[in-house]
Design a protein around this motif. Structure first.
Motif, PDB file in Angstrom:
ATOM      1  N   PRO A 109      23.344  10.426   3.981  1.00  0.00           N
ATOM      2  CA  PRO A 109      22.599  10.152   5.376  1.00  0.00           C
ATOM      3  C   PRO A 109      20.944  10.234   5.020  1.00  0.00           C
ATOM      4  N   GLY A 110      20.501  10.913   4.312  1.00  0.00           N
ATOM      5  CA  GLY A 110      18.921  10.888   4.046  1.00  0.00           C
ATOM      6  C   GLY A 110      18.547   9.563   3.507  1.00  0.00           C
ATOM      7  N   LEU A 111      19.309   9.187   2.425  1.00  0.00           N
ATOM      8  CA  LEU A 111      19.230   7.728   1.741  1.00  0.00           C
ATOM      9  C   LEU A 111      19.304   6.878   2.798  1.00  0.00           C
ATOM     10  N   LEU A 112      20.330   6.732   3.791  1.00  0.00           N
ATOM     11  CA  LEU A 112      20.457   5.767   4.643  1.00  0.00           C
ATOM     12  C   LEU A 112      19.099   6.055   5.736  1.00  0.00           C
ATOM     13  N   ALA A 113      18.545   7.107   6.175  1.00  0.00           N
ATOM     14  CA  ALA A 113      17.439   7.161   7.042  1.00  0.00           C
ATOM     15  C   ALA A 113      16.224   6.617   6.356  1.00  0.00           C
ATOM     16  N   VAL A 114      16.064   6.793   5.058  1.00  0.00           N
ATOM     17  CA  VAL A 114      14.991   6.104   4.139  1.00  0.00           C
ATOM     18  C   VAL A 114      14.950   4.643   4.177  1.00  0.00           C
ATOM     19  N   LEU A 115      16.433   4.114   3.967  1.00  0.00           N
ATOM     20  CA  LEU A 115      16.520   2.782   4.064  1.00  0.00           C
ATOM     21  C   LEU A 115      16.208   2.110   5.298  1.00  0.00           C
ATOM     22  N   LEU A 116      16.676   2.712   6.372  1.00  0.00           N
ATOM     23  CA  LEU A 116      16.482   2.220   7.780  1.00  0.00           C
ATOM     24  C   LEU A 116      14.864   2.172   8.204  1.00  0.00           C
ATOM     25  N   MET A 117      14.221   3.279   7.428  1.00  0.00           N
ATOM     26  CA  MET A 117      12.761   3.440   7.887  1.00  0.00           C
ATOM     27  C   MET A 117      12.172   2.110   7.064  1.00  0.00           C
ATOM     28  N   GLN A 118      12.407   1.810   6.069  1.00  0.00           N
ATOM     29  CA  GLN A 118      11.901   0.691   5.381  1.00  0.00           C
ATOM     30  C   GLN A 118      12.094  -0.713   5.993  1.00  0.00           C
ATOM     31  N   LEU A 119      13.455  -0.738   6.261  1.00  0.00           N
ATOM     32  CA  LEU A 119      14.077  -2.019   6.740  1.00  0.00           C
ATOM     33  C   LEU A 119      13.319  -2.469   8.211  1.00  0.00           C
TER      34      LEU A 119
ATOM     35  N   ILE B  82       9.715  -4.727  -4.361  1.00  0.00           N
ATOM     36  CA  ILE B  82       9.876  -3.474  -5.266  1.00  0.00           C
ATOM     37  C   ILE B  82       9.704  -1.891  -4.616  1.00  0.00           C
ATOM     38  N   ARG B  83       8.720  -2.140  -3.497  1.00  0.00           N
ATOM     39  CA  ARG B  83       8.186  -0.706  -2.667  1.00  0.00           C
ATOM     40  C   ARG B  83       9.632  -0.333  -1.936  1.00  0.00           C
ATOM     41  N   PHE B  84      10.652  -1.020  -1.994  1.00  0.00           N
ATOM     42  CA  PHE B  84      11.869  -0.753  -1.256  1.00  0.00           C
ATOM     43  C   PHE B  84      12.608   0.361  -2.129  1.00  0.00           C
ATOM     44  N   PHE B  85      12.679   0.268  -3.295  1.00  0.00           N
ATOM     45  CA  PHE B  85      13.380   1.189  -4.381  1.00  0.00           C
ATOM     46  C   PHE B  85      12.751   2.360  -4.663  1.00  0.00           C
ATOM     47  N   PRO B  86      11.570   2.621  -4.969  1.00  0.00           N
ATOM     48  CA  PRO B  86      10.911   3.957  -5.475  1.00  0.00           C
ATOM     49  C   PRO B  86      11.354   5.138  -4.544  1.00  0.00           C
ATOM     50  N   MET B  87      11.087   4.969  -3.137  1.00  0.00           N
ATOM     51  CA  MET B  87      11.446   6.170  -2.301  1.00  0.00           C
ATOM     52  C   MET B  87      12.837   6.581  -2.124  1.00  0.00           C
TER      53      MET B  87
ATOM     54  N   THR C 205       0.807  -1.178  -0.125  1.00  0.00           N
ATOM     55  CA  THR C 205      -0.067   0.106   0.102  1.00  0.00           C
ATOM     56  C   THR C 205       0.745   1.367   0.101  1.00  0.00           C
ATOM     57  N   PHE C 206       0.198   2.279  -0.322  1.00  0.00           N
ATOM     58  CA  PHE C 206       0.915   3.803  -0.230  1.00  0.00           C
ATOM     59  C   PHE C 206       0.554   3.949   1.134  1.00  0.00           C
ATOM     60  N   THR C 207       1.458   4.801   1.601  1.00  0.00           N
ATOM     61  CA  THR C 207       1.303   4.937   3.191  1.00  0.00           C
ATOM     62  C   THR C 207       1.545   6.706   3.232  1.00  0.00           C
ATOM     63  N   LEU C 208       1.334   7.251   4.585  1.00  0.00           N
ATOM     64  CA  LEU C 208       1.938   8.672   4.770  1.00  0.00           C
ATOM     65  C   LEU C 208       3.477   8.924   4.253  1.00  0.00           C
ATOM     66  N   PHE C 209       4.104   7.782   4.428  1.00  0.00           N
ATOM     67  CA  PHE C 209       5.472   7.893   4.491  1.00  0.00           C
ATOM     68  C   PHE C 209       5.898   8.246   2.831  1.00  0.00           C
TER      69      PHE C 209
ATOM     70  N   LEU D 138       7.028  17.619  -7.132  1.00  0.00           N
ATOM     71  CA  LEU D 138       6.609  16.775  -8.220  1.00  0.00           C
ATOM     72  C   LEU D 138       7.837  15.850  -9.002  1.00  0.00           C
ATOM     73  N   GLY D 139       8.864  16.272  -8.950  1.00  0.00           N
ATOM     74  CA  GLY D 139       9.825  15.600  -9.530  1.00  0.00           C
ATOM     75  C   GLY D 139      10.188  14.483  -8.805  1.00  0.00           C
ATOM     76  N   ALA D 140      10.455  14.600  -7.266  1.00  0.00           N
ATOM     77  CA  ALA D 140      10.650  13.381  -6.368  1.00  0.00           C
ATOM     78  C   ALA D 140       9.365  12.346  -6.626  1.00  0.00           C
ATOM     79  N   THR D 141       8.367  12.670  -6.308  1.00  0.00           N
ATOM     80  CA  THR D 141       7.285  11.714  -6.616  1.00  0.00           C
ATOM     81  C   THR D 141       7.056  11.219  -7.734  1.00  0.00           C
ATOM     82  N   PHE D 142       7.286  11.633  -8.753  1.00  0.00           N
ATOM     83  CA  PHE D 142       7.136  11.044  -9.979  1.00  0.00           C
ATOM     84  C   PHE D 142       8.389  10.319 -10.453  1.00  0.00           C
ATOM     85  N   THR D 143       9.372  10.702  -9.905  1.00  0.00           N
ATOM     86  CA  THR D 143      10.542   9.752 -10.176  1.00  0.00           C
ATOM     87  C   THR D 143      10.477   8.377  -9.156  1.00  0.00           C
ATOM     88  N   ALA D 144       9.853   8.536  -7.983  1.00  0.00           N
ATOM     89  CA  ALA D 144       9.407   7.370  -7.189  1.00  0.00           C
ATOM     90  C   ALA D 144       8.304   6.502  -8.032  1.00  0.00           C
ATOM     91  N   HIS D 145       7.501   7.090  -8.720  1.00  0.00           N
ATOM     92  CA  HIS D 145       6.490   6.596  -9.546  1.00  0.00           C
ATOM     93  C   HIS D 145       6.917   6.076 -11.084  1.00  0.00           C
TER      94      HIS D 145
END
Length: 239
Positions: free
Chosen positions: A67-77, A94-99, A48-52, A159-166
């Motif tokens: 550091p930001g990418l590390l934080a995102v990875l730790l959140m998801q792990l 697959i959901r690990f990668f877009p964010m 699912t999509f979440t508030l994340f 917009l660029g960030a969310t559509f890159t994830a998409h």
């Protein structure tokens, strides 16, 4: 004297590292909480999509790319450890990668912000089903266009960030799941609303976090002035 200067710079660098680790931990915790708030269901999967999705990308905007990418990875792990075994499928993986790519886009304007969505368009259209619904991949021209507006517009950056994830997710999704052409075409209006909301959410979350941090700095609770973007600080005028 040289030894004193060396110790000063070494101590300063150590403080910087401690600051980054502190914010990695803070953003990981907040992101983990955001991951517990579901918003919409992903077609073809239990994921699912979440508030994340509105919170994750901004980490790099405050504490830097790595550091930001590390934080995102730790959140998801951490979220995977809590819930992954219950909903483990290709969609969850697959959901690990877009964010991660969204955070990369939001954190710094580099040529990758142009290249990644362009490669996603190619990958989507190399798939027979994707090629039959090629118009769907035209959404990923948006982060390419936003690349040129990045410096002057927080909304374009979001917009660029969310559509890159998409783009990354869509390019992987079309190969992992046999969604028919009709399903992809039916998602076009849904995607417009969904990504518009996420972009506004990313921009709003960044502004709110920036002003909270600025408030803490002004009240001398923390000494992280360098992390505050003064361009997006509200200037309160007394009545």
């Amino acid at each position: 004297l040289k030894l004193t200067k060396y110790n000063f710079y070494l101590r300063k660098e150590t403080m910087l590292n401690k600051k980054q680790w502190l914010f990695v931990g803070l953003f990981s915790l907040l992101g983990l909480l955001a991951l517990q708030v579901p918003l919409t269901h992903l077609s073809g999967s239990k994921a699912t999509f979440t508030l994340f999705d509105a919170f994750g990308p901004i980490a790099t905007g405050f504490i830097g790319t790595l550091p930001g990418l590390l934080a995102v990875l730790l959140m998801q792990l951490a979220n995977f450890v809590l819930h992954g075994a219950k909903v483990l499928d290709a969609g969850t993986i697959i959901r690990f990668f877009p964010m991660l790519f969204a955070a990369l886009y939001f954190g710094r304007n580099s040529k990758l912000n142009f290249i990644i969505p362009a490669l996603a368009i190619v990958a989507f259209n190399l798939n027979p089903i994707g090629r039959s619904a090629w118009v769907y991949s035209m959404y990923w021209l948006i982060p390419i266009a936003c690349y040129f507006l990045y410096q002057n517009s927080l909304l374009a950056r979001s917009l660029g960030a969310t559509f890159t994830a998409h783009a990354v997710g869509g390019a992987m999704w079309v190969w992992a799941f046999n969604l028919p052409k009709t399903a992809w075409l039916a998602l076009i209006p849904v995607t417009a609303i969904e990504r518009g909301v996420f972009a506004l959410g990313i921009a709003a979350t960044y502004v709110v976090m920036n002003n909270i941090l600025n408030f803490l700095v002004q009240k001398k609770f923390v000494k992280y002035e360098g992390l505050v973007n003064q361009k997006y600080v509200f200037k309160w005028k007394p009545a």
